[in-house]
Design an enzyme around this catalytic site. Structure first.
Site, short mmCIF file in Angstrom:
data_model
loop_
_atom_site.label_atom_id
_atom_site.label_comp_id
_atom_site.label_asym_id
_atom_site.label_seq_id
_atom_site.Cartn_x
_atom_site.Cartn_y
_atom_site.Cartn_z
N SER B 215 16.10 -84.32 -35.35
CA SER B 215 16.66 -83.11 -35.67
C SER B 215 15.32 -83.19 -37.04
CB SER B 215 18.08 -83.54 -37.48
OG SER B 215 17.48 -84.87 -37.61
N GLY B 217 15.36 -79.93 -39.54
CA GLY B 217 15.30 -79.53 -40.67
C GLY B 217 15.70 -78.33 -40.06
N GLY B 220 16.16 -76.73 -36.45
CA GLY B 220 17.59 -76.72 -35.45
C GLY B 220 17.58 -78.44 -34.80
N GLY B 246 22.07 -83.83 -41.44
CA GLY B 246 22.16 -84.75 -39.93
C GLY B 246 23.77 -85.35 -39.63
N ASP B 247 24.58 -85.93 -40.89
CA ASP B 247 25.42 -86.33 -39.96
C ASP B 247 26.23 -85.15 -39.28
OD1 ASP B 247 24.71 -88.64 -41.44
OD2 ASP B 247 25.71 -87.43 -43.55
#
Lengths: 316, 316
Positions: B215, B217, B220, B246-247
């Site tokens: 990831s 941020g 993408g 992120g989850d």
């Protein structure tokens, strides 16, 4: 036995941080939590001064369970009323640079039925106590005369009372004629609009308080009573944690109602307990060395003027 | 059913303040608490995406009770192992100026016996799951190969796995051959010392990960898989709360393991869930509008080079 009533019991959670930086993520080095609220700290000090105590108050939810468990672990006897709401926490972020940042939760609302149940416990436990202390704010949902009603119940049975609160709860509370009230100078000025603490103390007595003892921070105490007026000062300034200083004063004043010691002795004890509380790291603890030194060294001097007496003569 | 394993479950406590000023006393305007830890947030998003979930993890003490109660209240099915220690809290101080200050408790130590019990639950519940997610840090006292051992148990039964952790737990975890790992760019650089995310993703695959989705941020995702490599980008930047982004990606990737959708579709779903999580006020929630828009609008492009394949061919 001295009973302390804390309507708004709390769980005090203290985090140790390197440094608090707003808008950043911090890893707490340690977390410590214990039962709090003014009356609990008063009870801790009373026990250090040699008195049996009973903690009375309202608790609820998981936080209430944690409060109860900590009182048990600390060996502080209690009679708690279970409420539907969740007990409040206070969060202290203490960093190595000496800063202490506090976040206070608003606390749970209290239903009329729950407050009535507390009244029953206060009547029952207070009635067989040597003195009863009412300390701290009233929870949301409780009328401003909440402490006044409790004080009246206890006073009717001839048990002396101490009230340590502020604002409307104090203004309404003094009307129930507590034996001692202990505002600090700011609370007093805010409430009475008086120009100085001595004038403010007189106003509280006019409103019904037996004696008024005003805490002046590091400068000590001012007492206005039926028996006279005094200024009490520590022999030296103590640096440390001022959080529990007022609670230590309340504990000493409650003890004085039980021993019926002369006022100058009570005030010396109160100044010593206050200084010893500042010198101890956690609210409710006392530093033995400071306590014993100030008991001998604190200065108490009588203030001129007999105009303090408001003539009812019934208060100790 | 998709199972999410959160070794270090937490109670997330959020205070609303006017403004945070170090060394001052604050009255919280509101306090809100709910079950947290990465796996819980992943489960919340999975449910929003239409999957049945099961939350597995370790809880203890009064805080553990509060976590359990909140999962019940939220309707998130769980199988929790009770431990002797007290579950950790995270404290978020959110102020009107948009600042969020976080305090993370260290969390309880976990005994070998307790960890073994969690292993049994993971084996039992994971074995009848369509996929298992392992998310978040390992608690103190658990060896760095803690996730590796759990992944091996589940992998042995042919159930696909996603691992979202960092540091030594990630390095050791990939050796157990999870199907997907999802580090962020910083975690990846810290772990692999690689110059860029694509090189870092290759390192994780060399260490055993089936696919690595990094990831980046707001920029993408970068995915390196047996089937090829892709960059996926949102169609526009979203401002908001990045905590649960992120989850949300992990949830979408776990869903992709179940649907076996082509990678570009999985990545579009992951970008959409991530943007929708940022746009929602609380971690674990999704903003419907952002979600549906980005599912159509997110851009996915294949990256040149077949050198990504590490030739084992067993991973999906």
């Amino acid at each position: 036995m001295i009973t302390t009533v804390t309507a708004n019991l709390a769980l005090d959670v203290t985090y140790r941080l390197d440094r608090l930086t707003p808008d950043r993520v911090h890893r707490a080095r340690s977390v410590r939590q214990r039962a709090g609220g003014k009356g609990v700290n008063v009870a801790r000090v009373l026990r250090r001064l040699g008195y049996e105590t009973r903690v009375v108050g309202l608790v609820g939810g998981a936080t209430g369970e944690a409060i109860r468990a900590d009182l048990d672990a600390a060996g502080l006897p209690h009679e708690l009323v279970e409420i539907g709401g969740e007990s409040r926490r206070t969060v202290a972020l203490v960093s190595d640079d000496g800063q202490a940042t506090l976040i206070n939760e608003p606390g749970p609302g209290v239903a009329d039925r729950e407050w009535a149940e507390l009244g029953e416990v206060v009547r029952r436990v207070g009635g067989r106590s040597a003195a009863v202390v009412f300390a701290g704010s009233l929870p949301p949902g409780v009328a401003d005369d909440g402490y006044a009603r409790l004080i009246a119940r206890v006073g009717a049975r001839g048990v002396p009372t101490v009230l340590d609160t502020s604002g409307a709860a104090l203004r309404r509370g003094v009307a129930a004629r507590p034996d001692v009230v202990k505002p600090n100078a700011e609370e007093l000025a805010e409430l009475t609009g008086a120009v100085g603490p001595r004038e403010g103390a007189r106003v509280l007595r006019d409103l019904g308080a037996g004696s008024a003892v005003v805490s002046l921070g590091g400068a000590g105490l001012l007492a206005v009573t039926d028996a006279g007026s005094w200024r009490a000062e520590p022999s030296r300034q103590v640096s440390g944690n001022p959080t529990g200083a007022g609670d230590a004063v309340v504990a000493a004043l409650a003890g004085g109602l039980v021993t019926r010691a002369p006022w100058p002795d009570r005030l010396r004890e109160a100044v010593a307990a206050s200084a010893a509380a500042v010198a101890a790291p956690v609210a409710g603890d006392l530093d033995e060395q400071h306590y014993h030194r100030e008991r001998g060294a604190a200065r108490v001097r009588a203030l001129a003027g007999q105009e303090e007496s408001h003539g009812t003569g019934s208060h100790g």
